[in-house]
Write a protein that holds these residues in place. Structure first.
Motif, PDB file in Angstrom:
ATOM      1  N   GLN A 133       5.058   8.222   6.915  1.00  0.00           N
ATOM      2  CA  GLN A 133       5.846   7.125   7.218  1.00  0.00           C
ATOM      3  C   GLN A 133       6.313   7.180   8.603  1.00  0.00           C
ATOM      4  O   GLN A 133       6.770   8.256   8.892  1.00  0.00           O
ATOM      5  CB  GLN A 133       6.912   6.899   6.298  1.00  0.00           C
ATOM      6  N   GLY A 134       5.983   6.137   9.347  1.00  0.00           N
ATOM      7  CA  GLY A 134       6.666   6.082  10.907  1.00  0.00           C
ATOM      8  C   GLY A 134       5.779   6.953  11.860  1.00  0.00           C
ATOM      9  O   GLY A 134       5.889   7.043  13.050  1.00  0.00           O
TER      10      GLY A 134
ATOM     11  N   SER B 199       0.939  -1.294  -0.065  1.00  0.00           N
ATOM     12  CA  SER B 199      -0.026  -0.208   0.075  1.00  0.00           C
ATOM     13  C   SER B 199       1.045   1.226  -0.023  1.00  0.00           C
ATOM     14  O   SER B 199       1.962   1.480   0.964  1.00  0.00           O
ATOM     15  CB  SER B 199      -0.807  -0.142   1.116  1.00  0.00           C
ATOM     16  N   PRO B 200       0.679   2.040  -0.800  1.00  0.00           N
ATOM     17  CA  PRO B 200       1.415   3.365  -0.958  1.00  0.00           C
ATOM     18  C   PRO B 200       1.226   4.200   0.170  1.00  0.00           C
ATOM     19  O   PRO B 200      -0.066   4.591   0.842  1.00  0.00           O
ATOM     20  CB  PRO B 200       0.952   4.031  -2.399  1.00  0.00           C
ATOM     21  N   ILE B 201       2.250   4.761   1.059  1.00  0.00           N
ATOM     22  CA  ILE B 201       1.961   5.456   2.083  1.00  0.00           C
ATOM     23  C   ILE B 201       2.908   6.789   1.760  1.00  0.00           C
ATOM     24  O   ILE B 201       4.131   6.690   1.496  1.00  0.00           O
ATOM     25  CB  ILE B 201       2.839   4.864   3.505  1.00  0.00           C
ATOM     26  N   ALA B 202       2.370   7.990   2.084  1.00  0.00           N
ATOM     27  CA  ALA B 202       2.995   9.368   1.803  1.00  0.00           C
ATOM     28  C   ALA B 202       4.118   9.254   2.550  1.00  0.00           C
ATOM     29  O   ALA B 202       4.251   8.856   3.863  1.00  0.00           O
ATOM     30  CB  ALA B 202       2.130  10.447   2.063  1.00  0.00           C
ATOM     31  N   LYS B 203       5.405   9.813   2.283  1.00  0.00           N
ATOM     32  CA  LYS B 203       6.579   9.942   2.997  1.00  0.00           C
ATOM     33  C   LYS B 203       6.468  10.810   4.327  1.00  0.00           C
ATOM     34  O   LYS B 203       6.933  10.265   5.097  1.00  0.00           O
ATOM     35  CB  LYS B 203       7.706  10.657   2.323  1.00  0.00           C
ATOM     36  N   ALA B 204       5.450  11.795   4.474  1.00  0.00           N
ATOM     37  CA  ALA B 204       5.152  12.529   5.405  1.00  0.00           C
ATOM     38  C   ALA B 204       4.538  11.811   6.455  1.00  0.00           C
ATOM     39  O   ALA B 204       4.631  11.936   7.696  1.00  0.00           O
ATOM     40  CB  ALA B 204       4.496  13.775   4.981  1.00  0.00           C
TER      41      ALA B 204
END
Length: 96
Positions: A45-46, A38-43
């Motif tokens: 992540q975590g 699933s694509p997760i925006a870099k902002a």
């Protein structure tokens, strides 16, 4: 109780033709899941979401304040959470 017929099968029955069977994958579901993460925006992540339900008036007031100050609603929420942490003698994170 049988499941409702699909729209495709109902349209095919109305047209007098047999519906095409759905495509069958030759791969097991786990292999399919491994292919498409699933694509997760870099902002994001975590990070994890903290949410709540508030009145429409509160939502409108926060959105208007965000526009007036030229910041995001998320930035205002972070500012508010930092204030709560300080009030309870906890280290604020300064996340915006």
């Amino acid at each position: 109780m049988s499941p409702r017929p699909s729209l495709a099968s109902r349209l095919a029955a109305a047209a007098g033709t047999a519906p095409a069977p759905p495509p069958v994958s030759q791969e097991p579901p786990a292999a399919i899941a491994d292919k498409a993460p699933s694509p997760i925006a870099k902002a994001r992540q975590g990070k994890t979401m903290i949410a709540g339900y508030f009145s429409q008036d509160m939502a409108r007031a926060i959105k208007m304040l965000a526009v007036e100050r030229g910041v995001t609603v998320q930035a205002l929420i972070g500012e508010g959470l930092d204030a709560v942490l300080r009030q309870h003698q906890r280290h604020p994170f300064g996340e915006r």
